[in-house]
Motif scaffolding. Sequence first.
Motif, mmCIF file in Angstrom:
data_model
loop_
_atom_site.group_PDB
_atom_site.id
_atom_site.type_symbol
_atom_site.label_atom_id
_atom_site.label_comp_id
_atom_site.label_asym_id
_atom_site.label_seq_id
_atom_site.Cartn_x
_atom_site.Cartn_y
_atom_site.Cartn_z
ATOM 1 N N TYR A 112 0.832 -1.207 0.000
ATOM 2 C CA TYR A 112 0.000 0.000 0.000
ATOM 3 C C TYR A 112 0.865 1.256 0.000
ATOM 4 N N PRO A 113 0.317 2.366 -0.475
ATOM 5 C CA PRO A 113 1.088 3.615 -0.505
ATOM 6 C C PRO A 113 1.438 4.095 0.892
ATOM 7 N N THR A 114 2.583 4.713 1.007
ATOM 8 C CA THR A 114 3.039 5.254 2.283
ATOM 9 C C THR A 114 3.260 6.756 2.152
ATOM 10 N N ARG A 115 3.335 7.416 3.274
ATOM 11 C CA ARG A 115 3.582 8.863 3.265
ATOM 12 C C ARG A 115 5.045 9.133 2.921
ATOM 13 N N PRO A 116 5.289 9.925 1.897
ATOM 14 C CA PRO A 116 6.673 10.275 1.557
ATOM 15 C C PRO A 116 7.329 11.009 2.727
ATOM 16 N N ALA A 117 8.638 10.828 2.862
ATOM 17 C CA ALA A 117 9.361 11.402 3.993
ATOM 18 C C ALA A 117 9.281 12.922 4.030
ATOM 19 N N ASP A 118 9.132 13.537 2.868
ATOM 20 C CA ASP A 118 9.101 15.006 2.823
ATOM 21 C C ASP A 118 7.685 15.572 2.907
#
Length: 417
Positions: A112-118
């Motif tokens: 599943y998609p994850t929150r990008p670090a930035d």
Amino acid sequence: MKKSTKNITRATDSNRFLPPMPYTSIDDVLKMAINAESVLNQVREALLSPDLKKPPEFTAFQVAGICGIDRTKLKNAEIALKSQRGRIKEGQTQKSYSLEETIELVKALGMYPTRPADKEAKVIAIASYKKDSGKTTTAVSLAQGLTLKGLKVLLIDLDGRGSATALCGYNPEIQINRKETIMEFFYGGQPDLQYAVKSTYWHNLDLIPASFALFGAEFVIPAKDKKNMAEIQNAKDRQLPAPPSYDPGEQLNIGISPLRQLYDVIVIDTGPSLGYLTQNAIEAADAILSPCPQEALDYASLCQFWGIFAELANLRPKFTQTKKYDFVEVFINKAKPSNDAVASAITQWIKASFGSHLCAFALPESPIAQKALLENKTIYDLVGTKEVSTPAYKRFKDPTDEFVSHVSNQLSIAWRR
């Protein structure tokens, strides 16, 4: 021929022979209220027992379903990952996985998609006017469902009744005081809301709880705004530097600012109003979801909600000109069978009213959902119980999963912007 009334006994005639009912004094009402509160506390104590509020365990089949793969692929993936998760209980032939192990596998497999670090957390407000429209169960179920997508979630309860707080395992009347809610921040006792975060029994789901103290926000916020305006005017009259301005609609956004770095998603359960707290949620939100049951009054109420939203927005030019939402959707909740003529007609009204903002996924009316709520649980809490083998469970669980997946996909699109 004239009918005889000789043997007819009228209620009014019989009432003449009954002794008059005594007046109800205020003392009687107070006794009733005390008794009702006592019974409610007993019910809550039973429902919020630590023995009942435990995270569910998942079968290998269920874990595979959550990961979106079949059982064989899950087994192969575990071998490749050298996973030691899960255990075979006595009398069983397949492994059981804890909630934490299940979420670890979801994240390890990267399905599943994850929150990008930035990027920061996305804030989703669940909002409408009507009580019993399903806001709270939607908010908590969505928060739990998103953790099963591998996301870390914070749930903020902005409803003074504390229903979401109770679903997360806390008694809002006994266990939560004002200083543990957002009100300590709104009174000015804390610089932000980090102090109010509590862990819950559900892995990767934290909570900022509510209690009756939140009803005070409708007095505290305008009072602070009025005081601030007086201070600014006084400074102007005395030709002194003006104090910082107080924006009554921006306070929650200020409070959650440091939390946006600590979570992937922040879900806000609002009260059934467009008061100051709901306005704060709407201004802080990146997305808004509004439930609409297939009832004429619920439909009319939601139309009024958005009408007043428009009026309030027009009173705040800066908000109107600069605010952009990732998505705003109305979703049909407590959906009735397709052969229900009245419900179908109301659905057409909803489609005509909200157009492209109508979510393609609806949550059905369900006895399983009602039973879960009676036990202070959500549909995800019922995993591992006998209900999962019933057709009624599947009829509600599948659409809930689809709704959570839809929101997850919307978040992925928003993070890519």
